[in-house]
Design a protein around this motif. Structure first.
Motif, PDB file in Angstrom:
ATOM      1  N   SER A   1     -24.797  48.114  40.211  1.00 14.93           N
ATOM      2  CA  SER A   1     -25.668  48.753  41.192  1.00 14.93           C
ATOM      3  C   SER A   1     -26.700  49.658  40.537  1.00 14.93           C
ATOM      4  N   VAL A   2     -26.297  50.381  39.480  1.00 14.78           N
ATOM      5  CA  VAL A   2     -27.239  51.269  38.795  1.00 14.78           C
ATOM      6  C   VAL A   2     -28.326  50.455  38.097  1.00 14.78           C
ATOM      7  N   GLY A   3     -27.906  49.408  37.401  1.00 12.33           N
ATOM      8  CA  GLY A   3     -28.885  48.543  36.748  1.00 12.33           C
ATOM      9  C   GLY A   3     -29.839  47.913  37.739  1.00 12.33           C
ATOM     10  N   LEU A   4     -29.304  47.511  38.890  1.00 11.98           N
ATOM     11  CA  LEU A   4     -30.133  46.895  39.927  1.00 11.98           C
ATOM     12  C   LEU A   4     -31.162  47.882  40.466  1.00 11.98           C
ATOM     13  N   LEU A   5     -30.763  49.140  40.581  1.00  8.11           N
ATOM     14  CA  LEU A   5     -31.686  50.168  41.058  1.00  8.11           C
ATOM     15  C   LEU A   5     -32.888  50.283  40.134  1.00  8.11           C
ATOM     16  N   TYR A   6     -32.632  50.236  38.838  1.00  7.86           N
ATOM     17  CA  TYR A   6     -33.736  50.377  37.893  1.00  7.86           C
ATOM     18  C   TYR A   6     -34.522  49.086  37.719  1.00  7.86           C
ATOM     19  N   VAL A   7     -33.914  47.948  38.040  1.00  4.85           N
ATOM     20  CA  VAL A   7     -34.703  46.714  38.150  1.00  4.85           C
ATOM     21  C   VAL A   7     -35.749  46.880  39.242  1.00  4.85           C
ATOM     22  N   GLY A   8     -35.333  47.451  40.379  1.00  5.17           N
ATOM     23  CA  GLY A   8     -36.292  47.719  41.446  1.00  5.17           C
ATOM     24  C   GLY A   8     -37.396  48.650  40.990  1.00  5.17           C
ATOM     25  N   ALA A   9     -37.029  49.678  40.217  1.00  7.04           N
ATOM     26  CA  ALA A   9     -38.017  50.645  39.754  1.00  7.04           C
ATOM     27  C   ALA A   9     -39.043  50.007  38.832  1.00  7.04           C
ATOM     28  N   VAL A  10     -38.579  49.218  37.866  1.00 11.98           N
ATOM     29  CA  VAL A  10     -39.515  48.644  36.903  1.00 11.98           C
ATOM     30  C   VAL A  10     -40.357  47.540  37.541  1.00 11.98           C
ATOM     31  N   LEU A  11     -39.784  46.794  38.479  1.00 11.90           N
ATOM     32  CA  LEU A  11     -40.589  45.804  39.196  1.00 11.90           C
ATOM     33  C   LEU A  11     -41.687  46.491  40.001  1.00 11.90           C
ATOM     34  N   PHE A  12     -41.371  47.614  40.620  1.00  9.65           N
ATOM     35  CA  PHE A  12     -42.364  48.361  41.379  1.00  9.65           C
ATOM     36  C   PHE A  12     -43.513  48.809  40.474  1.00  9.65           C
ATOM     37  N   ILE A  13     -43.181  49.371  39.328  1.00  7.81           N
ATOM     38  CA  ILE A  13     -44.211  49.825  38.386  1.00  7.81           C
ATOM     39  C   ILE A  13     -45.041  48.663  37.868  1.00  7.81           C
ATOM     40  N   ASN A  14     -44.383  47.555  37.536  1.00  7.72           N
ATOM     41  CA  ASN A  14     -45.124  46.406  37.014  1.00  7.72           C
ATOM     42  C   ASN A  14     -45.982  45.748  38.084  1.00  7.72           C
ATOM     43  N   GLY A  15     -45.529  45.793  39.335  1.00 10.03           N
ATOM     44  CA  GLY A  15     -46.371  45.298  40.418  1.00 10.03           C
ATOM     45  C   GLY A  15     -47.623  46.132  40.564  1.00 10.03           C
ATOM     46  N   LEU A  16     -47.476  47.455  40.483  1.00 12.39           N
ATOM     47  CA  LEU A  16     -48.648  48.333  40.531  1.00 12.39           C
ATOM     48  C   LEU A  16     -49.593  48.054  39.373  1.00 12.39           C
ATOM     49  N   MET A  17     -49.016  47.727  38.212  1.00 13.82           N
ATOM     50  CA  MET A  17     -49.841  47.381  37.059  1.00 13.82           C
ATOM     51  C   MET A  17     -50.619  46.096  37.316  1.00 13.82           C
ATOM     52  N   LEU A  18     -49.956  45.105  37.888  1.00 17.23           N
ATOM     53  CA  LEU A  18     -50.612  43.820  38.128  1.00 17.23           C
ATOM     54  C   LEU A  18     -51.742  43.920  39.148  1.00 17.23           C
ATOM     55  N   VAL A  19     -51.607  44.808  40.128  1.00 16.95           N
ATOM     56  CA  VAL A  19     -52.689  44.953  41.103  1.00 16.95           C
ATOM     57  C   VAL A  19     -53.734  45.950  40.627  1.00 16.95           C
ATOM     58  N   GLY A  20     -53.535  46.510  39.437  1.00 14.89           N
ATOM     59  CA  GLY A  20     -54.556  47.344  38.828  1.00 14.89           C
ATOM     60  C   GLY A  20     -54.534  48.799  39.207  1.00 14.89           C
ATOM     61  N   LEU A  21     -53.401  49.274  39.757  1.00 12.06           N
ATOM     62  CA  LEU A  21     -53.345  50.668  40.183  1.00 12.06           C
ATOM     63  C   LEU A  21     -52.885  51.611  39.077  1.00 12.06           C
ATOM     64  N   ILE A  22     -52.199  51.084  38.074  1.00 11.51           N
ATOM     65  CA  ILE A  22     -51.839  51.895  36.922  1.00 11.51           C
ATOM     66  C   ILE A  22     -52.114  51.095  35.655  1.00 11.51           C
ATOM     67  N   PRO A  23     -52.439  51.770  34.538  1.00  8.70           N
ATOM     68  CA  PRO A  23     -52.734  51.047  33.292  1.00  8.70           C
ATOM     69  C   PRO A  23     -51.478  50.493  32.642  1.00  8.70           C
ATOM     70  N   GLY A  24     -51.669  49.455  31.843  1.00  4.82           N
ATOM     71  CA  GLY A  24     -50.543  48.786  31.216  1.00  4.82           C
ATOM     72  C   GLY A  24     -49.739  49.671  30.290  1.00  4.82           C
ATOM     73  N   LYS A  25     -50.402  50.514  29.489  1.00  3.78           N
ATOM     74  CA  LYS A  25     -49.675  51.356  28.543  1.00  3.78           C
ATOM     75  C   LYS A  25     -48.805  52.366  29.273  1.00  3.78           C
ATOM     76  N   SER A  26     -49.230  52.791  30.444  1.00  2.00           N
ATOM     77  CA  SER A  26     -48.411  53.698  31.245  1.00  2.00           C
ATOM     78  C   SER A  26     -47.155  52.995  31.735  1.00  2.00           C
ATOM     79  N   ALA A  27     -47.294  51.737  32.133  1.00  2.00           N
ATOM     80  CA  ALA A  27     -46.145  50.968  32.614  1.00  2.00           C
ATOM     81  C   ALA A  27     -45.204  50.591  31.478  1.00  2.00           C
ATOM     82  N   ALA A  28     -45.724  50.518  30.256  1.00  2.00           N
ATOM     83  CA  ALA A  28     -44.908  50.089  29.115  1.00  2.00           C
ATOM     84  C   ALA A  28     -43.706  50.991  28.897  1.00  2.00           C
ATOM     85  N   ILE A  29     -43.853  52.277  29.165  1.00  2.00           N
ATOM     86  CA  ILE A  29     -42.776  53.230  28.885  1.00  2.00           C
ATOM     87  C   ILE A  29     -41.511  52.881  29.673  1.00  2.00           C
TER      88      ILE A  29
END
Length: 211
Positions: free
Chosen positions: A3-31
């Motif tokens: 469940s904990v791992g799944l929670l952070y899968v949701g978090a990183v998918l959310f960040i990467n989705g924002l990256m793909l639509v251009g709302l945050i830069p790639g290097k910021s999402a890399a962390i």
């Protein structure tokens, strides 16, 4: 998947989705990709080392590597600026494996809800393959929005249900999950057709980013 791992899968998918639509830069999402990717490689390794050759435990941990390697791959690409074709074709491999794992969830594990979740992930990673592996940049916005919506549908919400011990599986729930996934895909293409958000960085991220 824990469940904990799944929670952070949701978090990183959310960040990467924002990256793909251009709302945050790639290097910021890399962390976050490095953090979650490392977690999704270290934890299953520890589980397997302590599994005493239990096939069920090893099977449950093995799928985590597909996510861990994806996120580490994303982080490396964003930091180095390397082209994303390799990640795109790896995403096709992940999509194929996700279909197989989804079928196994239906047939052997008897968890049809996660069967549907794995099939949704298969569709998402296939879109990553189209964008990165085949250079279908016109799908970047739709892929980004689908990633954002799926982050909650298949990651955050099931994780909290598991953490609260309220997760239930069954044929009806699996059908609802599958329909919700289809609706998320339709909404993603609708938002993309409207060009929202309008950002010049969205096309740039298509060459080196995914979930």
């Amino acid at each position: 998947m824990g469940s904990v791992g799944l929670l952070y899968v949701g978090a990183v998918l959310f960040i990467n989705g924002l990256m793909l639509v251009g709302l945050i830069p790639g290097k910021s999402a890399a962390i976050l990709n490095f953090f979650v990717g490392t977690m999704q490689v270290v934890f299953p390794t520890l589980i397997i080392l302590q599994a005493n050759n239990d096939p069920a435990v090893i099977f449950g941990a093995a799928g985590l590597y597909l996510f861990g390697f994806t996120y580490l791959y994303v982080g490396i690409l964003q930091v180095t600026g390397f082209p994303g074709e390799g990640l795109g074709w790896f995403s096709l491999f992940v999509a194929i494996c996700a279909v197989i794992i989804g079928v196994i969830q239906f047939t052997s594990v008897n968890d049809p809800v996660f069967g549907s979740i794995w099939l949704i992930w298969a569709a998402l990673w296939f879109m990553f393959f189209l964008v990165l592996g085949l250079h279908k940049e016109s799908l970047t916005l739709a892929t980004g929005w689908f990633t954002i919506l799926v982050s909650f549908l298949t990651g955050t919400i099931p994780a909290f249900l598991l953490l609260l011990n309220r997760y239930e599986t069954g044929g009806g729930s699996a059908l609802i999950m599958a329909l919700a996934g289809a609706i998320c895909l339709a909404v993603a293409f609708f938002l993309a057709s409207r060009g929202f958000p309008h950002s010049t960085t969205a096309d740039d991220t298509a060459t080196a980013s995914t979930a």
